[in-house]
Design a protein around this motif. Structure first.
Motif, PDB file in Angstrom:
ATOM      1  N   ARG A   1       0.878  -1.174   0.000  1.00 38.99           N
ATOM      2  CA  ARG A   1       0.000   0.000   0.000  1.00 38.99           C
ATOM      3  C   ARG A   1       0.913   1.222   0.000  1.00 38.99           C
ATOM      4  N   MET A   2       1.068   1.820  -1.148  1.00 40.22           N
ATOM      5  CA  MET A   2       1.838   3.069  -1.325  1.00 40.22           C
ATOM      6  C   MET A   2       3.307   2.920  -0.912  1.00 40.22           C
ATOM      7  N   GLY A   3       3.866   1.705  -1.055  1.00 40.87           N
ATOM      8  CA  GLY A   3       5.249   1.501  -0.625  1.00 40.87           C
ATOM      9  C   GLY A   3       6.229   1.152  -1.735  1.00 40.87           C
ATOM     10  N   VAL A   4       5.761   1.193  -3.017  1.00 39.67           N
ATOM     11  CA  VAL A   4       6.687   0.774  -4.092  1.00 39.67           C
ATOM     12  C   VAL A   4       7.106   1.931  -5.005  1.00 39.67           C
ATOM     13  N   MET A   5       6.801   3.164  -4.611  1.00 45.02           N
ATOM     14  CA  MET A   5       7.072   4.286  -5.531  1.00 45.02           C
ATOM     15  C   MET A   5       8.379   5.004  -5.198  1.00 45.02           C
TER      16      MET A   5
ATOM     17  N   GLY B   1       5.998  29.480  -6.196  1.00 45.78           N
ATOM     18  CA  GLY B   1       6.475  29.306  -7.567  1.00 45.78           C
ATOM     19  C   GLY B   1       6.625  27.831  -7.897  1.00 45.78           C
ATOM     20  N   PRO B   2       6.717  27.536  -9.219  1.00 43.75           N
ATOM     21  CA  PRO B   2       6.767  26.134  -9.656  1.00 43.75           C
ATOM     22  C   PRO B   2       8.049  25.436  -9.207  1.00 43.75           C
ATOM     23  N   ILE B   3       7.961  24.130  -9.111  1.00 39.05           N
ATOM     24  CA  ILE B   3       9.164  23.377  -8.760  1.00 39.05           C
ATOM     25  C   ILE B   3       9.652  22.634  -9.999  1.00 39.05           C
ATOM     26  N   ASP B   4      10.951  22.586 -10.123  1.00 33.71           N
ATOM     27  CA  ASP B   4      11.557  21.950 -11.279  1.00 33.71           C
ATOM     28  C   ASP B   4      11.931  20.532 -10.869  1.00 33.71           C
ATOM     29  N   SER B   5      10.966  19.612 -11.014  1.00 35.24           N
ATOM     30  CA  SER B   5      11.316  18.254 -10.575  1.00 35.24           C
ATOM     31  C   SER B   5      10.853  17.227 -11.611  1.00 35.24           C
ATOM     32  N   ASP B   6      11.534  16.116 -11.638  1.00 30.63           N
ATOM     33  CA  ASP B   6      11.232  15.028 -12.572  1.00 30.63           C
ATOM     34  C   ASP B   6       9.957  14.336 -12.091  1.00 30.63           C
ATOM     35  N   PRO B   7       8.890  14.300 -12.905  1.00 23.04           N
ATOM     36  CA  PRO B   7       7.636  13.702 -12.434  1.00 23.04           C
ATOM     37  C   PRO B   7       7.764  12.211 -12.118  1.00 23.04           C
ATOM     38  N   ASP B   8       8.783  11.564 -12.682  1.00 18.83           N
ATOM     39  CA  ASP B   8       8.951  10.122 -12.441  1.00 18.83           C
ATOM     40  C   ASP B   8       9.948   9.828 -11.313  1.00 18.83           C
ATOM     41  N   ALA B   9      10.473  10.871 -10.687  1.00 21.83           N
ATOM     42  CA  ALA B   9      11.488  10.659  -9.639  1.00 21.83           C
ATOM     43  C   ALA B   9      10.876   9.862  -8.487  1.00 21.83           C
ATOM     44  N   PRO B  10      11.702   9.095  -7.747  1.00 22.09           N
ATOM     45  CA  PRO B  10      11.170   8.366  -6.598  1.00 22.09           C
ATOM     46  C   PRO B  10      10.381   9.296  -5.683  1.00 22.09           C
ATOM     47  N   GLY B  11       9.200   8.864  -5.307  1.00 27.11           N
ATOM     48  CA  GLY B  11       8.320   9.695  -4.479  1.00 27.11           C
ATOM     49  C   GLY B  11       6.898   9.203  -4.638  1.00 27.11           C
ATOM     50  N   PRO B  12       5.960   9.781  -3.899  1.00 27.49           N
ATOM     51  CA  PRO B  12       4.594   9.241  -3.887  1.00 27.49           C
ATOM     52  C   PRO B  12       3.930   9.201  -5.265  1.00 27.49           C
TER      53      PRO B  12
END
Ligand SMILES: C[S@@+](CC[C@H](N)C(=O)[O-])C[C@H]1O[C@@H](n2cnc3c(N)ncnc32)[C@H](O)[C@@H]1O
Length: 284
Positions: free
Chosen positions: A123-127, A175-186
């Motif tokens: 449950r939400m632990g593989v991202m 302001g917007p954040i410059d982050s990779d949408p596929d980066a490890p995280g929720p």
């Protein structure tokens, strides 16, 4: 655990954030509980099975799975956070449950006994894996031929006001954040096609994704939810990253409360969210 794989996530989940998760555990459990039985149903958990719960945190799903498999089964929860595992170990599983073991390890790299589990659930632990293909390859080795994997993961945007409202509030003020949408995280598996491609690249078969509609419930008014979401949720990460001032923090929390007000009921917030249930099968 000494290797550098997933060091950032290990540090994060063992930091104040892990301690906050423990402090808010009862509320988080109310919030996430509606995902439990659909997850275990999707994994076709049966009496007597051996189950691995990946990124088990404080063990709610581990304990629920232990009830489902009964005294002849067994459940192992694996997590990189000692703080959360301490909490899990301190909470007994219910009567008639399987024996439960907790393992402090990185699920991406830990050498599980080959083919030792009938099912892998999460449950939400593989991202959070730095190398998700390597992680799912490792998990495939741990499951017996023909065994299943089922995992609940977050979606993005309209499907997920729980993340969208705080994120938009934080971005509005900082302001917007410059982050990779596929980066490890929720939200790393918010792109379902990507998640399925990773599962298949790791050797899993029949990978599929289905929507899971749940109502996330919290006690108290929107202002109360905004206070905890503002200190733990996706907005907190952005505020941390951007070094938000006290004034900005107050303004962001006010915007979060305003955004959630439409979900207020006399019993607290009821926020409809669509999650993704990923499932796959190990080759025979
Ligand atoms: C969002 S929490 C979910 C916890 C729990 N499954 C639940 O639903 O309450 C994500 C969990 O994954 C764990 N985690 C992150 N990366 C991991 C890894 N590489 N191996 C094992 N656990 C990991 C974190 O420590 C954290 O407990």
């Amino acid at each position: 655990m000494t290797d550098e794989t997933n060091a950032a996530q290990r540090q994060f989940w063992n930091s104040d954030f892990g301690a906050k998760w423990v402090a808010f555990e009862a509320d988080l459990e109310t919030l996430h509980a509606p995902m439990n039985d659909p997850l275990l149903t999707c994994a076709a958990i049966e009496l007597g099975m051996n189950v691995l719960d990946v990124g088990c945190g404080s063990g709610a799903v581990t304990r629920r799975a232990a009830e489902w498999v009964g005294v002849d089964g067994s459940v192992t929860g694996v997590d990189i956070s000692e703080v959360l595992l301490d909490k899990a170990r301190a909470t007994a599983a219910g009567e008639g449950s399987a024996s439960v073991d907790y393992l402090h390890a990185d699920a991406q790299t830990y050498a599980f006994a080959p083919a030792s589990f009938d099912r892998v659930v999460s449950r939400m632990g593989v991202m959070f894996f730095a190398d998700p293909t390597a992680a799912f390859t490792n998990l495939l080795r741990a499951v017996r031929p023909g065994g299943y994997l089922s995992a609940v993961v977050w979606r993005r945007g309209e499907a997920n006001p729980w993340f969208r409202i705080p994120t938009e509030a934080a971005i509005r003020h900082l302001g917007p954040i410059d982050s990779d949408p596929d980066a490890p995280g929720p939200l790393a598996f918010a792109n379902t096609d990507r998640a399925l491609a990773i599962l298949m690249a790791a050797g899993w078969m029949d990978a599929s994704a289905s929507p899971l509609e749940v109502i996330l419930e919290t006690r108290g008014p929107a202002t109360e939810a905004a206070a905890s979401i503002g200190s733990m949720g996706p907005a907190a990460r952005i505020m941390d990253l951007k070094g938000a001032t006290k004034t900005q923090l107050t303004a962001i929390k006010a915007d979060i409360a305003a955004g959630f007000r439409r979900f207020e009921t006399e019993h607290g917030l009821r926020v409809p969210v669509t999650m993704t249930l990923l499932s796959a099968r190990a080759p025979v």
